[in-house]
Design an enzyme around this catalytic site. Structure first.
Site, short mmCIF file in Angstrom:
data_model
loop_
_atom_site.label_atom_id
_atom_site.label_comp_id
_atom_site.label_asym_id
_atom_site.label_seq_id
_atom_site.Cartn_x
_atom_site.Cartn_y
_atom_site.Cartn_z
N LYS A 179 0.84 -1.21 0.00
CA LYS A 179 0.00 0.00 0.00
C LYS A 179 0.87 1.26 0.00
CE LYS A 179 -3.59 2.73 0.91
NZ LYS A 179 -4.63 3.01 -0.06
N LYS A 254 -0.57 11.65 4.95
CA LYS A 254 -0.33 10.61 5.97
C LYS A 254 0.40 9.41 5.35
CE LYS A 254 -3.06 7.16 7.09
NZ LYS A 254 -4.08 6.23 7.58
P1 NAD Z 1 -12.49 8.43 8.69
O1 NAD Z 1 -11.78 9.40 9.54
O2 NAD Z 1 -13.62 8.86 7.84
O3 NAD Z 1 -13.02 7.19 9.58
C1 NAD Z 1 -12.36 6.70 10.70
C2 NAD Z 1 -13.39 6.47 11.77
O4 NAD Z 1 -12.75 5.93 12.92
C3 NAD Z 1 -14.08 7.77 12.22
O5 NAD Z 1 -15.48 7.66 12.07
C4 NAD Z 1 -13.67 7.90 13.68
O6 NAD Z 1 -14.67 8.49 14.49
C5 NAD Z 1 -13.43 6.45 14.05
N1 NAD Z 1 -12.62 6.30 15.25
C6 NAD Z 1 -11.50 6.97 15.61
N2 NAD Z 1 -11.06 6.53 16.80
C7 NAD Z 1 -11.91 5.57 17.19
C8 NAD Z 1 -11.98 4.75 18.34
N3 NAD Z 1 -11.07 4.84 19.33
N4 NAD Z 1 -13.00 3.87 18.44
C9 NAD Z 1 -13.92 3.78 17.45
N5 NAD Z 1 -13.91 4.53 16.34
C10 NAD Z 1 -12.91 5.42 16.21
O7 NAD Z 1 -11.33 7.76 7.80
P2 NAD Z 1 -11.54 6.92 6.45
O8 NAD Z 1 -11.42 7.82 5.28
O9 NAD Z 1 -12.73 6.06 6.61
O10 NAD Z 1 -10.20 6.03 6.45
C11 NAD Z 1 -10.07 4.91 7.29
C12 NAD Z 1 -8.77 4.22 6.91
O11 NAD Z 1 -8.80 3.80 5.53
C13 NAD Z 1 -7.55 5.14 7.06
O12 NAD Z 1 -6.48 4.41 7.60
C14 NAD Z 1 -7.28 5.59 5.62
O13 NAD Z 1 -5.92 5.92 5.41
C15 NAD Z 1 -7.68 4.37 4.83
N6 NAD Z 1 -8.09 4.67 3.46
C16 NAD Z 1 -8.96 5.68 3.19
C17 NAD Z 1 -9.32 5.93 1.87
C18 NAD Z 1 -10.28 7.05 1.52
O14 NAD Z 1 -10.45 7.34 0.32
N7 NAD Z 1 -10.94 7.67 2.48
C19 NAD Z 1 -8.82 5.14 0.82
C20 NAD Z 1 -7.96 4.09 1.13
C21 NAD Z 1 -7.60 3.86 2.45
#
Ligand code: NAD
Length: 313
Positions: A179, A254
């Site tokens: 990744k 990030k």
């Molecule tokens: P996001 O911030 O929208 O979602 C993360 C969620 O985790 C949030 O709703 C937050 O409230 C929750 N959270 C944080 N701490 C917590 C805890 N202690 N207990 C329970 N819930 C908790 O982020 P995202 O865009 O959904 O991304 C999630 C992961 O996927 C990341 O690591 C990101 O790098 C990866 N990712 C994202 C994308 C994208 O396009 N958004 C694409 C590929 C990979």
């Protein structure tokens, strides 16, 4: 153990119901699994509840009795917070449970979580994704998976619901490694495509003309063909909606931070990766931080004195 059960008999704890985790949890619920969802943001839980996810009040509740615990969290520190301690996944999931962490985190962190899971009698995979929110919603994500072969096989039914493909990249941490390498390359591509458009425009070439040639020539890549950073040639690209949605600058920043830490640690000569890291670090400090990372083109164009709409200034 979980693969012998039907979806209706299989309980999935899902922690982190954000942009990616929310739609993933919903797709699993729609496929008939019993999904116990938890997020610290009540609105995220409520949205998932409306589409069949059963809300629970804590990480411990999500893990208790679960056959599978899936996490989708912003960073490794939060995965540690969710996994560790008396209230964490490791202490509360039943022996033999399958943990699938879809968050993008550091390779060594992923290996550490896998070892800790094994010590706790659990099975763990690092399974970061590609495909963005659209892929999460449509169930067409690509998973890059690190872990033991038999554990990857046990996770196949869940990857089938959530994604178009799951590639077993190697042992623990290998999914994260792939990744990070991919996203470092993607950042370099996106900047390169932006610079090429700016140069073409300064040389009097219309955006569409450059696109038509380069997308079918040796300049072809996803950053041009799908995520085209100028409005027009690819109507669905974020550039056509002021770079809203898509993959945010903050997330690319990030991922580059994780990739460049690995570059340093492993003594890799990655001049372009480092330059991309600097460019996205600066961009992340501007109001463009929440926009799709192809917005880097706007900065290049503005510093180049490009007149938008194609043509030279
Ligand atoms: P996001 O911030 O929208 O979602 C993360 C969620 O985790 C949030 O709703 C937050 O409230 C929750 N959270 C944080 N701490 C917590 C805890 N202690 N207990 C329970 N819930 C908790 O982020 P995202 O865009 O959904 O991304 C999630 C992961 O996927 C990341 O690591 C990101 O790098 C990866 N990712 C994202 C994308 C994208 O396009 N958004 C694409 C590929 C990979």
């Amino acid at each position: 153990m979980s693969t012998d059960k039907t979806p209706a008999d299989t309980t999935i704890g899902f922690v982190g119901l954000g942009h990616m985790g929310g739609p993933m949890a919903i797709n699993l619920a729609k496929a008939g699994y019993v999904v116990h969802g938890f997020d610290v943001v009540p609105e995220a839980v409520e949205q998932a509840r409306a589409e069949g996810v059963v809300p629970v009040g804590s990480v411990a509740e999500a893990a208790t009795g679960a056959d599978v615990v899936i996490t989708s969290l912003p960073n490794g520190g939060l995965v540690a917070k969710v996994y560790e301690g008396d209230e964490g996944v490791l202490a509360n999931a039943p022996k033999g449970a399958l943990l699938i962490d879809t968050s993008t985190i550091d390779v060594d962190e992923a290996r550490g979580f896998s070892a800790a899971a094994e010590t706790a009698g659990l099975r763990h995979l690092d399974a970061p994704v590609s495909g963005g929110v659209v892929g999460a919603t449509k169930g067409t994500l690509a998973f890059m998976v690190g872990g033991r072969e038999d554990v990857v096989a046990a996770a196949a039914p869940y990857f089938d619901v959530l994604g178009a493909k799951a590639v077993h990249c190697g042992d623990s941490g290998a999914g994260q490694a792939v990744k990070l390498c991919n996203n470092m390359l993607l950042a370099i591509h996106q900047i390169g495509v932006g610079e090429a458009f700016a140069l073409a425009e300064k040389l009097g070439v219309q955006d569409q003309v450059f696109y038509d040639v380069a997308s079918a020539a040796t300049g072809t890549c996803w950053a041009l063909n799908v995520n085209c950073p100028v409005p027009g040639p690819v109507p669905a690209s974020p550039a056509n909606r002021d770079y809203a949605g898509g993959f945010a600058v903050g997330l690319m920043n990030k991922d580059l931070g994780l990739a460049l830490a690995a570059v340093e640690k492993n003594g890799v000569h990655a001049e372009l990766g480092k330059a991309a890291g600097q460019i996205y670090r600066s961009l992340n400090e501007t109001e463009a931080a929440g926009k799709d990372f192809s917005v880097v083109y706007e900065e290049i164009a503005s510093k180049s004195g490009v007149v938008r709409g194609g043509g030279a200034s």
